[in-house]
Write a protein that holds these residues in place. Structure first.
Motif, PDB file in Angstrom:
ATOM      1  N   ARG A 192       1.041  -1.173   0.119  1.00 55.90           N
ATOM      2  CA  ARG A 192       0.033   0.096   0.134  1.00 55.90           C
ATOM      3  C   ARG A 192       0.822   1.364   0.176  1.00 55.90           C
ATOM      4  O   ARG A 192       1.957   1.438   0.700  1.00 55.90           O
ATOM      5  N   GLN A 193       0.576   2.224  -0.701  1.00 52.47           N
ATOM      6  CA  GLN A 193       1.309   3.652  -1.063  1.00 52.47           C
ATOM      7  C   GLN A 193       0.195   4.907  -1.341  1.00 52.47           C
ATOM      8  O   GLN A 193      -0.572   4.455  -1.278  1.00 52.47           O
ATOM      9  N   LEU A 194       0.997   5.506  -0.579  1.00 53.16           N
ATOM     10  CA  LEU A 194       0.384   6.971  -0.608  1.00 53.16           C
ATOM     11  C   LEU A 194      -0.100   7.645  -1.998  1.00 53.16           C
ATOM     12  O   LEU A 194       0.728   7.558  -2.944  1.00 53.16           O
ATOM     13  N   TYR A 195      -1.271   7.496  -2.123  1.00 52.67           N
ATOM     14  CA  TYR A 195      -1.825   7.693  -3.705  1.00 52.67           C
ATOM     15  C   TYR A 195      -2.358   9.369  -3.736  1.00 52.67           C
ATOM     16  O   TYR A 195      -1.988  10.024  -4.592  1.00 52.67           O
ATOM     17  N   GLN A 196      -3.420   9.569  -2.874  1.00 51.09           N
ATOM     18  CA  GLN A 196      -4.129  11.014  -3.077  1.00 51.09           C
ATOM     19  C   GLN A 196      -4.348  11.467  -1.549  1.00 51.09           C
ATOM     20  O   GLN A 196      -4.693  10.924  -0.700  1.00 51.09           O
TER      21      GLN A 196
END
Length: 228
Positions: A192-196
């Protein structure tokens, strides 16, 4: 005379019934805007991948996704005026700035006008703003809320490292004065990664406010901030 009077009444009724669907289809006044910025490294670091616009690889910075009218109950209006089509000539003076701050990363690669057209016709037509006002408002908000600077000032960098969701939220909240919404996506290995990042803005599209509702972010405690 009775026939004429009856005919006139029937005509009035028919006209009213024909107009009624148009009146009923008008959206009610919205309550706030979501202003949404996305991290290009996370957009590209997925199985779908990305394509750069004609101007080349964007800068390693958050870019605008959209300025979206919303209701307090979590729903939103869309496509409010199907006759108001995007017209690039309306924002010709903003184009250079928009290519920098609002690039499209979708494939196949093209100029950014398809992305801007989608945002205007789906969301902008519900904003109570004209095209120039709508895009200018989003650009102003991007300048007002420099997310990359905010995060880096808090020691949070796009270096493929893992950072706590709480630290990211707290950094933005301290700078903006209000709690942001944070959305994650997943890279090819399902990390999981920082998207918006979502913030809320009043109906004038100028002033940050506390969000009446926030999107579900699908973020774990620790999330990656990928390089770009």
């Amino acid at each position: 005379m009775e026939f004429a009077s009856g005919y006139l009444g029937m005509t009035t009724t028919v006209v009213f019934l024909l107009l009624l669907p148009c009146v009923m289809s008008m959206p009610r006044e919205f309550d706030f805007f979501f202003f949404v910025q996305q991290w290009p490294g996370s957009y590209c670091d997925t199985r779908r991948g990305c394509c750069y616009p004609r101007t080349g690889k964007p800068a390693a910075d958050f870019s605008i996704h959209g300025l979206w009218p919303n209701y307090d109950d979590g729903s939103y209006p869309s496509d409010c005026n199907r006759h108001s089509h995007f017209n690039i000539s309306e924002i010709s003076d903003l184009r250079d700035e928009m290519e920098k701050e609002w690039p499209s990363l979708s494939c196949p690669s093209s100029d950014d006008t398809n992305f801007w057209s989608h945002e205007w016709e789906k969301h902008g037509t519900c904003s109570m703003l004209d095209q120039h006002q709508y895009f200018q408002a989003a650009l102003n908000l991007k300048t007002q809320l420099n997310l990359l600077h905010i995060l880096q000032s808090a020691g949070i960098h796009p270096d493929d490292g893992l950072y706590s969701l709480e630290s990211i939220r707290n950094a933005v909240e301290e700078a903006a004065g209000f709690t942001p919404g944070i959305e994650c996506n997943a890279d090819e290995s399902r990390q999981r990664q920082l998207y918006q990042i979502f913030v809320c803005v009043d109906t004038t599209a100028t002033t940050l406010i506390e969000c009446p509702v926030l999107p579900r972010g699908r973020c774990p405690h620790l999330i990656e901030f990928p390089a770009f």
